[in-house]
Scaffold this active site. Structure first.
Site, PDB file in Angstrom:
ATOM      1  N   ALA A  98      -4.272  -5.047  -3.936  1.00 52.25           N
ATOM      2  CA  ALA A  98      -3.544  -4.399  -2.842  1.00 52.25           C
ATOM      3  C   ALA A  98      -3.531  -5.303  -1.633  1.00 52.25           C
ATOM      4  O   ALA A  98      -4.362  -6.203  -1.507  1.00 52.25           O
ATOM      5  CB  ALA A  98      -4.216  -3.066  -2.477  1.00 52.25           C
TER       6      ALA A  98
ATOM      7  N   GLN B 189     -13.044  -6.021  -4.048  1.00 46.57           N
ATOM      8  CA  GLN B 189     -14.280  -5.219  -4.134  1.00 46.57           C
ATOM      9  C   GLN B 189     -14.287  -4.362  -5.407  1.00 46.57           C
ATOM     10  O   GLN B 189     -15.239  -4.378  -6.184  1.00 46.57           O
ATOM     11  CB  GLN B 189     -14.391  -4.277  -2.934  1.00 46.57           C
ATOM     12  CG  GLN B 189     -14.492  -4.944  -1.591  1.00 46.57           C
ATOM     13  CD  GLN B 189     -14.956  -3.951  -0.537  1.00 46.57           C
ATOM     14  OE1 GLN B 189     -16.148  -3.786  -0.333  1.00 46.57           O
ATOM     15  NE2 GLN B 189     -14.028  -3.287   0.117  1.00 46.57           N
TER      16      GLN B 189
ATOM     17  N   TYR C   2       0.179   0.116   6.830  1.00 45.51           N
ATOM     18  CA  TYR C   2      -0.618   0.094   5.598  1.00 45.51           C
ATOM     19  C   TYR C   2      -0.543   1.455   4.886  1.00 45.51           C
ATOM     20  O   TYR C   2      -0.272   1.524   3.681  1.00 45.51           O
ATOM     21  CB  TYR C   2      -2.074  -0.260   5.933  1.00 45.51           C
ATOM     22  CG  TYR C   2      -3.052  -0.055   4.801  1.00 45.51           C
ATOM     23  CD1 TYR C   2      -3.078  -0.925   3.710  1.00 45.51           C
ATOM     24  CD2 TYR C   2      -3.944   1.013   4.815  1.00 45.51           C
ATOM     25  CE1 TYR C   2      -3.972  -0.726   2.667  1.00 45.51           C
ATOM     26  CE2 TYR C   2      -4.848   1.209   3.779  1.00 45.51           C
ATOM     27  CZ  TYR C   2      -4.860   0.341   2.710  1.00 45.51           C
ATOM     28  OH  TYR C   2      -5.747   0.535   1.676  1.00 45.51           O
TER      29      TYR C   2
ATOM     30  N   LYS D   8       1.109   2.228   1.204  1.00 49.65           N
ATOM     31  CA  LYS D   8       0.356   2.802   0.079  1.00 49.65           C
ATOM     32  C   LYS D   8       1.033   4.092  -0.406  1.00 49.65           C
ATOM     33  O   LYS D   8       1.070   4.364  -1.612  1.00 49.65           O
ATOM     34  CB  LYS D   8      -1.092   3.088   0.495  1.00 49.65           C
ATOM     35  CG  LYS D   8      -1.934   1.853   0.799  1.00 49.65           C
ATOM     36  CD  LYS D   8      -2.166   0.948  -0.410  1.00 49.65           C
ATOM     37  CE  LYS D   8      -3.070   1.565  -1.454  1.00 49.65           C
ATOM     38  NZ  LYS D   8      -3.340   0.606  -2.554  1.00 49.65           N
TER      39      LYS D   8
ATOM     40  N   TYR E   5      -4.893   2.828  -7.261  1.00 49.69           N
ATOM     41  CA  TYR E   5      -5.729   3.331  -6.169  1.00 49.69           C
ATOM     42  C   TYR E   5      -4.909   3.486  -4.900  1.00 49.69           C
ATOM     43  O   TYR E   5      -4.090   2.623  -4.570  1.00 49.69           O
ATOM     44  CB  TYR E   5      -6.908   2.372  -5.908  1.00 49.69           C
ATOM     45  CG  TYR E   5      -7.730   2.183  -7.156  1.00 49.69           C
ATOM     46  CD1 TYR E   5      -8.728   3.093  -7.499  1.00 49.69           C
ATOM     47  CD2 TYR E   5      -7.453   1.136  -8.032  1.00 49.69           C
ATOM     48  CE1 TYR E   5      -9.447   2.941  -8.676  1.00 49.69           C
ATOM     49  CE2 TYR E   5      -8.166   0.974  -9.208  1.00 49.69           C
ATOM     50  CZ  TYR E   5      -9.161   1.886  -9.516  1.00 49.69           C
ATOM     51  OH  TYR E   5      -9.863   1.751 -10.688  1.00 49.69           O
TER      52      TYR E   5
ATOM     53  N   ASP F 123       0.348 -12.540  -9.546  1.00 56.44           N
ATOM     54  CA  ASP F 123       0.703 -12.295  -8.141  1.00 56.44           C
ATOM     55  C   ASP F 123       1.667 -11.111  -8.060  1.00 56.44           C
ATOM     56  O   ASP F 123       2.765 -11.160  -8.606  1.00 56.44           O
ATOM     57  CB  ASP F 123       1.345 -13.571  -7.565  1.00 56.44           C
ATOM     58  CG  ASP F 123       1.615 -13.443  -6.071  1.00 56.44           C
ATOM     59  OD1 ASP F 123       1.650 -12.310  -5.555  1.00 56.44           O
ATOM     60  OD2 ASP F 123       1.782 -14.497  -5.435  1.00 56.44           O
TER      61      ASP F 123
ATOM     62  N   THR G 265      -5.181   5.729  -0.791  1.00 57.12           N
ATOM     63  CA  THR G 265      -6.072   5.777   0.365  1.00 57.12           C
ATOM     64  C   THR G 265      -5.935   7.053   1.192  1.00 57.12           C
ATOM     65  O   THR G 265      -4.872   7.691   1.180  1.00 57.12           O
ATOM     66  CB  THR G 265      -5.751   4.551   1.266  1.00 57.12           C
ATOM     67  OG1 THR G 265      -6.414   4.693   2.517  1.00 57.12           O
ATOM     68  CG2 THR G 265      -4.261   4.424   1.532  1.00 57.12           C
ATOM     69  N   ASP G 266      -7.001   7.355   1.931  1.00 58.69           N
ATOM     70  CA  ASP G 266      -6.974   8.438   2.920  1.00 58.69           C
ATOM     71  C   ASP G 266      -5.933   8.159   4.016  1.00 58.69           C
ATOM     72  O   ASP G 266      -5.519   9.071   4.708  1.00 58.69           O
ATOM     73  CB  ASP G 266      -8.357   8.568   3.567  1.00 58.69           C
ATOM     74  CG  ASP G 266      -8.855   7.240   4.118  1.00 58.69           C
ATOM     75  OD1 ASP G 266      -9.001   6.300   3.320  1.00 58.69           O
ATOM     76  OD2 ASP G 266      -9.061   7.118   5.344  1.00 58.69           O
TER      77      ASP G 266
HETATM   78  N1  LIG Z   1     -11.344  -1.101   1.239  1.00 57.77           N
HETATM   79  C1  LIG Z   1     -11.229   0.165   1.605  1.00 57.77           C
HETATM   80  O1  LIG Z   1     -11.948   0.648   2.489  1.00 57.77           O
HETATM   81  C2  LIG Z   1     -10.246   1.072   0.911  1.00 57.77           C
HETATM   82  C3  LIG Z   1     -10.099   2.394   1.377  1.00 57.77           C
HETATM   83  C4  LIG Z   1      -9.199   3.230   0.728  1.00 57.77           C
HETATM   84  C5  LIG Z   1      -8.460   2.776  -0.344  1.00 57.77           C
HETATM   85  N2  LIG Z   1      -8.589   1.478  -0.757  1.00 57.77           N
HETATM   86  C6  LIG Z   1      -7.773   1.035  -1.870  1.00 57.77           C
HETATM   87  O2  LIG Z   1      -8.646   0.717  -2.941  1.00 57.77           O
HETATM   88  C7  LIG Z   1      -8.095  -0.362  -3.716  1.00 57.77           C
HETATM   89  C8  LIG Z   1      -9.118  -1.470  -3.853  1.00 57.77           C
HETATM   90  O3  LIG Z   1      -9.484  -1.907  -2.555  1.00 57.77           O
HETATM   91  P1  LIG Z   1     -10.552  -3.063  -2.322  1.00 57.77           P
HETATM   92  O4  LIG Z   1     -11.425  -2.647  -1.203  1.00 57.77           O
HETATM   93  O5  LIG Z   1     -11.151  -3.489  -3.614  1.00 57.77           O
HETATM   94  O6  LIG Z   1      -9.579  -4.212  -1.765  1.00 57.77           O
HETATM   95  P2  LIG Z   1      -9.884  -5.770  -1.579  1.00 57.77           P
HETATM   96  O7  LIG Z   1     -11.337  -6.037  -1.690  1.00 57.77           O
HETATM   97  O8  LIG Z   1      -9.161  -6.180  -0.340  1.00 57.77           O
HETATM   98  O9  LIG Z   1      -9.192  -6.408  -2.845  1.00 57.77           O
HETATM   99  C9  LIG Z   1      -7.815  -6.462  -2.984  1.00 57.77           C
HETATM  100  C10 LIG Z   1      -7.501  -7.522  -3.992  1.00 57.77           C
HETATM  101  O10 LIG Z   1      -6.087  -7.597  -4.100  1.00 57.77           O
HETATM  102  C11 LIG Z   1      -5.759  -8.951  -4.213  1.00 57.77           C
HETATM  103  N3  LIG Z   1      -4.388  -9.217  -3.781  1.00 57.77           N
HETATM  104  C12 LIG Z   1      -3.884  -9.260  -2.536  1.00 57.77           C
HETATM  105  N4  LIG Z   1      -2.603  -9.612  -2.576  1.00 57.77           N
HETATM  106  C13 LIG Z   1      -2.288  -9.800  -3.885  1.00 57.77           C
HETATM  107  C14 LIG Z   1      -1.135 -10.196  -4.568  1.00 57.77           C
HETATM  108  N5  LIG Z   1       0.003 -10.488  -3.921  1.00 57.77           N
HETATM  109  N6  LIG Z   1      -1.176 -10.280  -5.911  1.00 57.77           N
HETATM  110  C15 LIG Z   1      -2.304 -10.003  -6.589  1.00 57.77           C
HETATM  111  N7  LIG Z   1      -3.451  -9.648  -6.002  1.00 57.77           N
HETATM  112  C16 LIG Z   1      -3.434  -9.547  -4.655  1.00 57.77           C
HETATM  113  C17 LIG Z   1      -6.734  -9.686  -3.317  1.00 57.77           C
HETATM  114  O11 LIG Z   1      -6.765 -11.037  -3.734  1.00 57.77           O
HETATM  115  P3  LIG Z   1      -7.606 -12.158  -2.970  1.00 57.77           P
HETATM  116  O12 LIG Z   1      -9.027 -11.945  -3.447  1.00 57.77           O
HETATM  117  O13 LIG Z   1      -7.008 -13.421  -3.451  1.00 57.77           O
HETATM  118  O14 LIG Z   1      -7.434 -11.898  -1.507  1.00 57.77           O
HETATM  119  C18 LIG Z   1      -8.005  -8.919  -3.585  1.00 57.77           C
HETATM  120  O15 LIG Z   1      -8.726  -9.493  -4.644  1.00 57.77           O
HETATM  121  C19 LIG Z   1      -6.804  -0.765  -3.008  1.00 57.77           C
HETATM  122  O16 LIG Z   1      -5.738  -0.101  -3.591  1.00 57.77           O
HETATM  123  C20 LIG Z   1      -6.994  -0.238  -1.593  1.00 57.77           C
HETATM  124  O17 LIG Z   1      -5.758   0.026  -0.962  1.00 57.77           O
HETATM  125  C21 LIG Z   1      -9.484   0.620  -0.158  1.00 57.77           C
END
Ligand SMILES: NC(=O)c1ccc[n+]([C@@H]2O[C@H](COP(=O)([O-])OP(=O)(O)OC[C@H]3O[C@@H](n4cnc5c(N)ncnc54)[C@H](OP(=O)(O)O)[C@@H]3O)[C@@H](O)[C@H]2O)c1
Length: 305
Positions: free
Chosen positions: A67, A19, A132, A136, A106, A43, A108-109
């Protein structure tokens, strides 16, 4: 008159299909040469490849939205979650330090226990409830231990046009189901991936590329849209806006049933209070954070037919 040629900075982005990663591919482009790599190209579980990638790209800035984000699955895939969320960010921080580059990461809460009802500030005690959250937090600690210039943006309740999220799920269920029950006793701020990406670009541009690097105010910052909502309030706003744009819903937005989190048990416990105080970020980097509804309407305008 001849101008001195300036070198175009290189920005390396991991997880480019997530995202936030997807939006970074847009927001970082004016800063320089963006090398955006997906999981296949970079990776995070393969430390040798990770180091090789950074050493061959030699970025001025590394941005790491990649992540392990499957919160419930992490309860059983502990090792994998810690490898991606805990170990890899530390490796990126080491490589960034060796190059004299900046790392933006990045978090998280979920690093907090989520008690009380006050917005968390950056210095509040952590106490993750889930694997999780713990993984983090391990990433934050690994970055701090590596030293070097780094900024960690803790965010919450992320929704983007690219990828799955709560807003998209509510839109789908609102069209398909006759009734909806949504948790009303957990609070946070729905935050769009585009806002996170735009703020990231602003920080890198103002404070790193055009600021005084010796003075760069690294560390942990909270980044979320302004205001707060429960999941129930969030769902209601999504469906209300969709209805106002002519989307045919089976569920009346005003009739979504509020339920307690205890009525919807999940493998990983969630914090009840995901409110994040963003004062430090706004004051340090002169950033305006809009009300969450504003970002959500903009996102919905992209998602609605
Ligand atoms: N989503 C939330 O509500 C939320 C809330 C708080 C904090 N965050 C933090 O914000 C950041 C961005 O979150 P997001 O929502 O954009 O997450 P996301 O949409 O789940 O995207 C995570 C990306 O990481 C990739 N990934 C997973 N395993 C990997 C690996 N081994 N090597 C390389 N890439 C890998 C995934 O690849 P694939 O596309 O191939 O699966 C995906 O593209 C993260 O640090 C997350 O912890 C997110």
């Amino acid at each position: 008159m001849l101008h001195k040629a300036s070198r175009i900075p290189t920005v390396l982005v991991t997880g480019s299909n997530g995202q936030v990663g997807f939006e970074l591919r847009r927001s970082l482009v004016p800063l320089g040469r963006v090398v955006a790599l997906d999981r296949k190209a970079c990776d995070l579980t393969n430390i040798d490849v990770l180091r090789d990638v950074v050493r061959s790209v030699r970025p001025d800035v590394i941005v790491n939205p990649a992540a392990y984000t499957a919160v419930d699955k992490a309860e059983t895939e502990t090792e994998l979650a810690f490898a991606i969320n805990g170990t890899a960010p530390g490796v990126l921080a080491e490589e960034a330090r060796a190059l004299g580059s900046l790392l933006v990461h990045y978090s998280t809460d979920y690093v907090f226990a989520g008690t009380g009802d006050k917005p968390y500030v950056e210095s509040d005690a952590v106490g993750p409830l889930s694997v999780y959250g713990k993984s983090k937090l391990a990433g934050e600690q690994a970055i701090a231990e590596a030293g070097g210039a780094a900024i960690v943006l803790r965010t919450c309740w992320v929704a983007g046009a690219h990828g799955g999220n709560f807003a998209k799920t509510m839109l789908k269920l609102g069209r398909e189901r006759d009734s909806l029950r949504v948790i009303a006793d957990q609070f946070g701020a729905p935050t769009t991936a585009s806002l996170i990406a735009d703020v990231t670009a602003h920080i890198i541009d103002r404070a790193w590329l055009h600021g005084d690097r010796m003075e760069f105010p690294g560390g942990v910052y909270h980044l979320a849209a302004a205001g707060e909502a429960s999941w129930h309030g969030y769902a209601t706003e999504v469906l209300r806006y969709a209805a106002s744009k002519g989307v045919e819903l089976k569920v009346d937005p005003e009739a979504i049933e509020p339920i307690p989190a205890t009525a919807y048990p999940l493998p990983a416990p969630r914090p009840s209070n995901s409110r994040l105080s963003t004062r430090k970020l706004r004051e340090t980097f002169d950033i305006n954070l809009p009300a969450w509804q504003q970002g959500m309407h903009y996102l919905l305008d992209q998602l609605l037919p």
